[in-house]
Write an enzyme that holds these catalytic residues in place. Structure first.
Site, mmCIF file in Angstrom:
data_model
loop_
_atom_site.group_PDB
_atom_site.id
_atom_site.type_symbol
_atom_site.label_atom_id
_atom_site.label_comp_id
_atom_site.label_asym_id
_atom_site.label_seq_id
_atom_site.Cartn_x
_atom_site.Cartn_y
_atom_site.Cartn_z
ATOM 1 N N THR A 103 -8.644 0.041 -6.079
ATOM 2 C CA THR A 103 -8.197 1.146 -7.414
ATOM 3 C C THR A 103 -9.130 1.048 -8.269
ATOM 4 O O THR A 103 -9.982 -0.238 -8.852
ATOM 5 C CB THR A 103 -7.073 0.242 -8.122
ATOM 6 N N LYS A 179 -3.452 7.116 -8.382
ATOM 7 C CA LYS A 179 -3.221 5.737 -8.060
ATOM 8 C C LYS A 179 -3.013 4.960 -9.323
ATOM 9 O O LYS A 179 -2.178 4.174 -9.699
ATOM 10 C CB LYS A 179 -4.418 5.092 -7.434
ATOM 11 N N LYS A 247 -6.873 -5.618 -14.821
ATOM 12 C CA LYS A 247 -7.762 -4.751 -14.579
ATOM 13 C C LYS A 247 -7.264 -3.385 -14.466
ATOM 14 O O LYS A 247 -7.772 -2.275 -15.092
ATOM 15 C CB LYS A 247 -8.338 -5.075 -13.283
#
Length: 302
Positions: A103, A179, A247
């Site tokens: 990702t 994503k 994150k």
């Protein structure tokens, strides 16, 4: 030397964590020749004992594989895999394919496609979702985008790893965009699930009864059902850690900020995971975001 075709490919997997190990096993079950590499060499050796080849460095693996599947945590680790000491890129054969499953910032993925293309290499932007169990059974989802030549090179490798392979565009970036939108929903759902369970505990509702009712009612979500089960067990062993959502929601917000697009729920969820991380829970399961709520007694492990 085995001739590459649609059924038998020479594939290297870098990163044998919860997802990567399952993906490598799926490729091996599908009959592909699988090489593996991990920072824990013993993990690669353990995999190879059941079939396949272990390599100590990405560079060594690159010389043995026509396709490399990278299943590391983030863009920094992907940079190391490709361009660090003993990195793969300089040792990949012309026309080889690099499949990036992390990702990452979509713009970084777009730039990586150009860097690899300029070296005569192919690239697929291919983030994954579904968790370790689905990766192990070949039932996960891949969100992919890339040039036609990259898909041709991939052959049936993607379908060997995933039950759902979505082709979202003819160049890199679209896979990563989808994503992070998925991560937006996942992070907000976990934060909302934790808030709901925390309120129930504060109000004296039995946690197991609340879980039973919600999972059979309209307020349920996949994340509530999955993550609040961890809370009921008092088990915060990290399947996906709090810091992953620090994150990933950060990537979501960075992407939206570039076009001044407001994401109020994502911003709040990000702050909740940040608070949990700062309180010392960053490496615990992401359901540990519930620990930021004051005045509640959480179920204990038993």
């Amino acid at each position: 030397m085995t001739t590459q075709n649609q059924t038998t490919l020479s594939i290297g997997v870098i990163g044998l964590g919860a997802m990567g190990k399952g993906m490598a096993n799926s490729l091996r079950r599908a009959g592909h020749h699988v090489s593996v590499c991990d920072v824990r060499y013993e993990a690669a050796e353990a995999f190879a004992q059941e079939g396949g080849t272990a390599h100590k460095t990405p560079a060594a693996l690159a010389q043995a594989a026509d396709i490399i599947v990278s299943v590391v945590v983030n863009a920094d680790q992907t940079e190391q895999v490709l361009f660090g000491a003993n990195g793969a890129a300089a040792h990949m054969k012309a026309g080889s394919l690099f499949i990036m499953c992390s990702t990452v910032d979509p713009n970084w993925s777009v730039a990586l496609e150009k860097r690899l293309n300029d070296m005569g290499l192919l690239y697929l932007d291919a983030p994954i979702s579904g968790g370790a169990a689905k990766a192990a059974s070949g039932q996960m989802t891949m969100m992919t985008s890339g040039q036609a030549a990259a898909y041709t090179k991939a052959g049936n490798a993607l379908e060997s790893m995933a039950a759902h392979v979505y082709k979202l565009g003819d160049r890199a970036g679209y896979g990563s965009k989808v994503k992070i939108i998925n991560q937006l929903l996942a992070g907000v759902h976990i934060a909302a699930a934790a808030e709901a369970m925390a309120l129930g505990l504060r109000e004296g509702v039995a946690a197991d009864a609340l879980y039973e009712v919600i999972t059979n009612s309209a307020g349920n979500s996949w994340m509530f059902e999955n993550r609040m089960a961890h809370v009921l067990k008092g088990d915060y062993t990290p399947l996906s850690a709090v810091d992953i959502f620090v994150k990933d929601l950060g990537l979501v917000l960075d992407t939206a900020r570039a076009t001044k697009f407001p994401l109020p729920l994502s911003a709040t969820a990000h702050q909740m995971f940040m608070q949990a991380s700062t309180a010392g829970h960053g490496r615990e399961d992401d359901s540990a975001v519930i620990k930021i709520f004051p005045g509640i007694e959480l179920p204990q492990a038993h």
